[in-house]
Structure formats: structure tokens, C-alpha cells
Design a protein around this motif. Structure first.
Motif, PDB file in Angstrom:
ATOM      1  N   MET A 165       0.803  -1.231   0.000  1.00 41.87           N
ATOM      2  CA  MET A 165       0.000   0.000   0.000  1.00 41.87           C
ATOM      3  C   MET A 165       0.836   1.281   0.000  1.00 41.87           C
ATOM      4  O   MET A 165       0.502   2.239  -0.710  1.00 41.87           O
ATOM      5  CB  MET A 165      -0.968  -0.009   1.192  1.00 41.87           C
ATOM      6  CG  MET A 165      -2.010   1.076   1.114  1.00 41.87           C
ATOM      7  SD  MET A 165      -3.517   0.733   2.031  1.00 41.87           S
ATOM      8  CE  MET A 165      -2.903   0.006   3.528  1.00 41.87           C
ATOM      9  N   PRO A 166       1.942   1.370   0.768  1.00 36.32           N
ATOM     10  CA  PRO A 166       2.725   2.616   0.748  1.00 36.32           C
ATOM     11  C   PRO A 166       3.319   2.937  -0.615  1.00 36.32           C
ATOM     12  O   PRO A 166       3.709   4.084  -0.868  1.00 36.32           O
ATOM     13  CB  PRO A 166       3.837   2.351   1.777  1.00 36.32           C
ATOM     14  CG  PRO A 166       3.290   1.275   2.653  1.00 36.32           C
ATOM     15  CD  PRO A 166       2.475   0.414   1.752  1.00 36.32           C
ATOM     16  N   ALA A 205      -1.163   7.338  -5.942  1.00 33.56           N
ATOM     17  CA  ALA A 205      -2.167   8.074  -5.167  1.00 33.56           C
ATOM     18  C   ALA A 205      -3.585   7.807  -5.661  1.00 33.56           C
ATOM     19  O   ALA A 205      -4.546   7.904  -4.892  1.00 33.56           O
ATOM     20  CB  ALA A 205      -1.866   9.565  -5.222  1.00 33.56           C
ATOM     21  N   VAL A 232      -5.024   4.827  -3.653  1.00 32.85           N
ATOM     22  CA  VAL A 232      -4.935   4.833  -2.192  1.00 32.85           C
ATOM     23  C   VAL A 232      -5.624   6.086  -1.638  1.00 32.85           C
ATOM     24  O   VAL A 232      -5.509   7.175  -2.206  1.00 32.85           O
ATOM     25  CB  VAL A 232      -3.465   4.801  -1.729  1.00 32.85           C
ATOM     26  CG1 VAL A 232      -3.387   4.813  -0.205  1.00 32.85           C
ATOM     27  CG2 VAL A 232      -2.764   3.570  -2.268  1.00 32.85           C
ATOM     28  N   GLU A 281      -5.566   8.639   1.348  1.00 35.24           N
ATOM     29  CA  GLU A 281      -4.638   9.104   2.384  1.00 35.24           C
ATOM     30  C   GLU A 281      -5.343  10.087   3.299  1.00 35.24           C
ATOM     31  O   GLU A 281      -5.970  11.044   2.840  1.00 35.24           O
ATOM     32  CB  GLU A 281      -3.413   9.753   1.749  1.00 35.24           C
ATOM     33  CG  GLU A 281      -2.341  10.145   2.754  1.00 35.24           C
ATOM     34  CD  GLU A 281      -1.049  10.587   2.078  1.00 35.24           C
ATOM     35  OE1 GLU A 281      -0.376  11.463   2.647  1.00 35.24           O
ATOM     36  OE2 GLU A 281      -0.731  10.054   0.996  1.00 35.24           O
ATOM     37  N   ARG A 333      -1.725   6.158   4.962  1.00 37.24           N
ATOM     38  CA  ARG A 333      -2.391   5.409   3.885  1.00 37.24           C
ATOM     39  C   ARG A 333      -2.976   4.135   4.474  1.00 37.24           C
ATOM     40  O   ARG A 333      -2.238   3.192   4.764  1.00 37.24           O
ATOM     41  CB  ARG A 333      -1.384   5.079   2.784  1.00 37.24           C
ATOM     42  CG  ARG A 333      -0.889   6.285   2.015  1.00 37.24           C
ATOM     43  CD  ARG A 333      -0.004   5.861   0.860  1.00 37.24           C
ATOM     44  NE  ARG A 333       0.097   6.887  -0.163  1.00 37.24           N
ATOM     45  CZ  ARG A 333       0.433   6.648  -1.423  1.00 37.24           C
ATOM     46  NH1 ARG A 333       0.694   5.415  -1.806  1.00 37.24           N
ATOM     47  NH2 ARG A 333       0.502   7.628  -2.293  1.00 37.24           N
ATOM     48  N   ARG A 334      -4.292   4.104   4.627  1.00 34.36           N
ATOM     49  CA  ARG A 334      -4.941   2.959   5.267  1.00 34.36           C
ATOM     50  C   ARG A 334      -6.002   2.301   4.398  1.00 34.36           C
ATOM     51  O   ARG A 334      -6.514   1.256   4.753  1.00 34.36           O
ATOM     52  CB  ARG A 334      -5.584   3.386   6.586  1.00 34.36           C
ATOM     53  CG  ARG A 334      -4.593   3.904   7.611  1.00 34.36           C
ATOM     54  CD  ARG A 334      -5.292   4.335   8.883  1.00 34.36           C
ATOM     55  NE  ARG A 334      -4.352   4.916   9.835  1.00 34.36           N
ATOM     56  CZ  ARG A 334      -4.703   5.479  10.981  1.00 34.36           C
ATOM     57  NH1 ARG A 334      -5.997   5.536  11.327  1.00 34.36           N
ATOM     58  NH2 ARG A 334      -3.793   5.991  11.795  1.00 34.36           N
ATOM     59  N   SER A 356     -13.605   2.152  -0.767  1.00 36.07           N
ATOM     60  CA  SER A 356     -12.310   2.210  -0.084  1.00 36.07           C
ATOM     61  C   SER A 356     -12.237   1.043   0.897  1.00 36.07           C
ATOM     62  O   SER A 356     -13.098   0.915   1.773  1.00 36.07           O
ATOM     63  CB  SER A 356     -12.150   3.542   0.660  1.00 36.07           C
ATOM     64  OG  SER A 356     -12.186   4.623  -0.249  1.00 36.07           O
ATOM     65  N   THR A 399       3.974   2.422   8.618  1.00 42.18           N
ATOM     66  CA  THR A 399       3.420   2.867   7.336  1.00 42.18           C
ATOM     67  C   THR A 399       2.011   3.425   7.450  1.00 42.18           C
ATOM     68  O   THR A 399       1.620   4.288   6.660  1.00 42.18           O
ATOM     69  CB  THR A 399       3.423   1.714   6.321  1.00 42.18           C
ATOM     70  OG1 THR A 399       2.655   0.609   6.844  1.00 42.18           O
ATOM     71  CG2 THR A 399       4.839   1.252   6.034  1.00 42.18           C
ATOM     72  N   GLN A 400       1.222   2.922   8.419  1.00 43.66           N
ATOM     73  CA  GLN A 400      -0.167   3.362   8.527  1.00 43.66           C
ATOM     74  C   GLN A 400      -0.422   4.216   9.775  1.00 43.66           C
ATOM     75  O   GLN A 400      -1.522   4.712   9.969  1.00 43.66           O
ATOM     76  CB  GLN A 400      -1.115   2.159   8.532  1.00 43.66           C
ATOM     77  CG  GLN A 400      -1.052   1.346   7.249  1.00 43.66           C
ATOM     78  CD  GLN A 400      -2.138   0.288   7.192  1.00 43.66           C
ATOM     79  OE1 GLN A 400      -3.209   0.430   7.777  1.00 43.66           O
ATOM     80  NE2 GLN A 400      -1.875  -0.799   6.478  1.00 43.66           N
TER      81      GLN A 400
END
Length: 391
Positions: free
Chosen positions: A84-85, A89, A92, A94, A99-100, A108, A162-163
Motif C-alpha cells: 500500500m505505501p 495516489a 490509495v 490518504e 495510507r490505510r 475504499s 506505514t499506517q
């Protein structure tokens, strides 16, 4: 036994209906890009209907296939969290630098919600094979738990970085300790590991400026209640001067207070009108308390208490250790998630931004929890059928 099985399904249905009604009510606030309340109503109704269908369909699937589905969900959601990271864009969502969510077919999806519930199936399988009730030294217990502890640190450490989602990591860790205790690890040894985990968590918060700031804000909001318990010399060293209550927590507490005993009436809450952002997700309990009062808030707490108690009671009827541990793991996860949300909105603990299962707006949480409930009920149903058939 059958009553426990049906009670879980009934409570989930009631919570879904409450969610649809109050997500619609909480949708009557506006800001740029906000959905209409009818958009919230349609989406949450759709999520609930799909959730019910998932629970019903899983009743037709045999136990082994249920676990295979969970293992597949674990692998897919883990891969999604890992990549995901690095996704563009356009794929994802944000929020606040984190970024979840992955955009897929107009929706989503939060892979972490599915990773969380499927991780308990892996833990249940591992613990059921490696851990028993034989008395062991701390070193022996630590050796047994080390592989899963390392895997947890790698996977959820990556998720944390990351999240930026410490809350979900804490919920999984706490549930993992409860599962280990249920599997046969000594309570004393679990306590030692729990203290070590708290120390690690505090260190992570201290090293993260924004989390440290939020932690200090939380302490400032409760210090007047806690510090009188300490000697005067210690009070002064722990007191934060000019502490202000966090904006969201302040409005959350005001909403709950404004609701009084019986509430302002359905749709008549005022703190959802821009004062309390995201009231339909993390703060939905505050919105409910304002509109139907402490009485309604207490009823919701009772429903969740009955749900968790019923899931844990269901575990006592499971025929295999793996089924028993999976039930314990998910029941613990449900308990800690609800506890952290309630504790956060009333400022007992720092706010972690955790959704309330089956109540907060969102498809990922609703569908992931529906899968978990469906699989639990399916495992119970087929284990009872096999038991009766063998008699």
C-alpha cells in the motif's frame, strides 16, 4: 448452546440496525466533499445487508474451508498492507498522512481490518499445535512464543510505521496475549511479557513527537483527577502547566453531557454539526449519547457486553483447541476494540481512532467482522453436527 448461537446473530443484527439509523442521523453535518446523509444511509445499509448475507452463507461452508478462507484472507490482506505505501495516489486514500485504504471498484477498503481478524486463525493454529497446559519455566514459555512474537513485531511494526495505526496494533497484541493464556502459558509469564510490551509501547510513543504531544494532552486533561492520589512532592513533578483538553475529546465529552439521561431526541444532536468531526465513525457513541442519552449509551454498552460474553461462552462449546482459541482471540479483539473506543471518547485513555465493530460507519470493519462472526457460527454449527453424528 443453540440459544448462545442465535443470540450472537441477533445482537449483531440489532447493532447493524442501530448503526444504519445513527449513521444516517450523524450524516446531517456538512463540509467540503462530505456525502449527503442519504448517501451514508445507502452505503451503510448496503454494508449491513452484505454483512448479513456473509454470515448466512458461511453457515453452509464446512469448518476446514472456513479456515482456508481465513488463511487466504490473511495472505491477501498482508500483501495489500505491504504494498500500500508504494501504490499510486489514484489507488490509495490518504488521511492525515496515513495510507490505510485502497480504492477498489468505487469503494475504499482497509486491508488491516481483514488482516486483524484473519491473524487470529493463524495464531489459533500455531498455539493449538505448540502450547499445552504443562507447567514450564519462563524461558521455555518465551521460546514457545518467540516465533509468533517476532512475526507480530515484523508485520504490525510495519503497519505502525506505514499506517500510523497504533490502536489496532495494541488490540491485536492484547488479544494475542489472551490467546496465549488460554492456550496454556502461565499467567505470571504473560504478565511479564505484558509489562515488557507496555514498556515498548511507551518508548514508541516517546520517540514519536505527535504521539508524545497527544499523550501529554491526554494527561493534561485527566491530571486533576489522578494527581491527588500521589504525595504533594510527586504531584508537582508530574503536573503539566497550562494543559488544555484536546479539541475532539472536549466536544465528545460535551456531547455526552448534553445528552443527559434521555437525550436531545433522534436527529436533534448539535455537536455533529461541525463541532465533532468524523462523528459517524470513531465518535459515533458520543453522537448516540447526545441524541438518546445515557440510557441509550448504556443499552449499546449492554449489547456489546452480551455479544462479547456470548462469543466467549461459545468458545466453551468448541470441540477442538484451534476452534476454542480462535473464538477466544476474536472475542478478546471485540472486547479490547470496544473498550479502547469508549475509553478514548470519555478521555480515560488517549484517543486511538478505533471504529466500533458493527456500529461505526465503514464497509471494511462491517464486512471483516461479519466474516469473523459467520466463521465462528459455522465452526460451532458443524462441530456440533459432527459431535451428534458420532454419538
Amino acid at each position: 448452546m443453540i440459544k448462545t448461537h442465535l443470540r450472537i446473530f441477533e445482537i449483531v443484527l440489532i447493532l447493524m440496525m442501530i448503526s444504519i439509523v445513527f449513521v444516517f442521523s450523524m450524516g446531517f453535518f456538512t463540509y467540503v466533499g462530505q456525502k449527503s446523509p442519504y448517501g451514508f444511509l445507502f452505503s451503510q445499509t448496503l454494508f449491513a445487508v452484505i454483512g448479513v448475507l456473509i454470515i448466512v452463507v458461511f453457515q453452509l461452508i464446512k469448518e476446514e474451508y472456513c479456515y482456508k478462507i481465513l488463511y487466504a484472507i490473511f495472505i491477501i490482506s498482508l500483501i495489500a498492507c505491504m504494498i500500500m505505501p508504494y501504490l499510486p495516489a489514484s489507488l490509495v486514500v490518504e488521511t492525515k498522512g496515513a495510507r490505510r485504504w485502497i480504492r477498489l471498484l468505487g469503494f475504499s477498503i482497509a486491508p488491516l481490518e481483514f488482516l486483524k481478524i484473519s491473524a487470529f486463525s493463524i495464531l489459533a493454529l500455531t498455539y493449538s499445535r505448540k502450547i499445552d497446559a504443562i507447567k514450564r519455566t519462563f524461558k521455555q514459555d518465551l521460546f514457545l512464543l518467540l516465533p509468533t512474537l517476532c512475526a507480530y513485531c515484523l508485520i504490525f511494526g510495519y503497519v505502525y510505521v506505514t499506517q500510523n495505526d497504533l490502536g489496532q496494533c495494541v488490540v491485536v497484541a492484547a488479544s494475542m496475549f489472551v490467546m496465549a493464556l488460554a492456550a496454556g502459558i502461565s499467567f505470571k509469564h504473560i504478565f511479564y511479557l505484558f509489562i515488557a510490551a507496555i514498556a515498548c509501547g511507551v518508548s514508541l510513543i516517546a520517540l514519536h513527537p505527535r504521539r508524545l504531544e497527544r499523550g501529554l494532552e491526554w494527561w493534561g486533561s485527566i491530571q486533576d483527577f489522578i494527581l491527588p492520589m500521589f504525595p504533594e512532592g510527586i504531584q508537582e513533578s508530574l503536573r503539566i502547566a497550562h494543559a488544555s483538553e484536546p479539541y475532539q475529546i472536549s466536544h465528545s465529552l460535551n456531547a455526552i453531557t448534553h445528552g443527559d439521561i434521555l437525550g436531545q431526541g433522534f436527529g436533534l444532536g448539535v455537536f455533529k454539526l461541525g463541532f465533532l468531526s468524523e462523528v459517524h465513525t470513531d465518535f459515533i457513541l458520543s453522537g448516540i449519547a447526545e441524541e438518546i442519552g445515557f440510557f441509550g449509551f448504556f443499552v449499546v454498552i449492554l449489547l456489546f457486553s452480551f455479544l462479547v460474553a456470548s462469543i466467549l461462552k461459545l468458545s466453551t462449546y468448541m470441540k477442538t483447541k484451534r476452534d476454542y482459541l480462535f473464538c477466544i482471540g476474536y472475542g478478546s479483539c471485540m472486547f479490547f476494540t470496544f473498550l479502547m473506543n469508549v475509553g478514548g471518547i470519555i478521555s480515560l485513555i488517549p484517543l486511538k481512532g478505533i471504529a466500533v465493530p458493527f456500529l461505526s460507519y465503514g464497509g471494511s470493519s462491517m464486512l471483516a467482522n461479519s466474516i469473523a462472526i459467520g466463521i465462528l457460527l459455522s465452526i460451532f454449527k458443524h462441530s456440533q453436527e459432527n459431535y451428534v453424528g458420532s454419538m
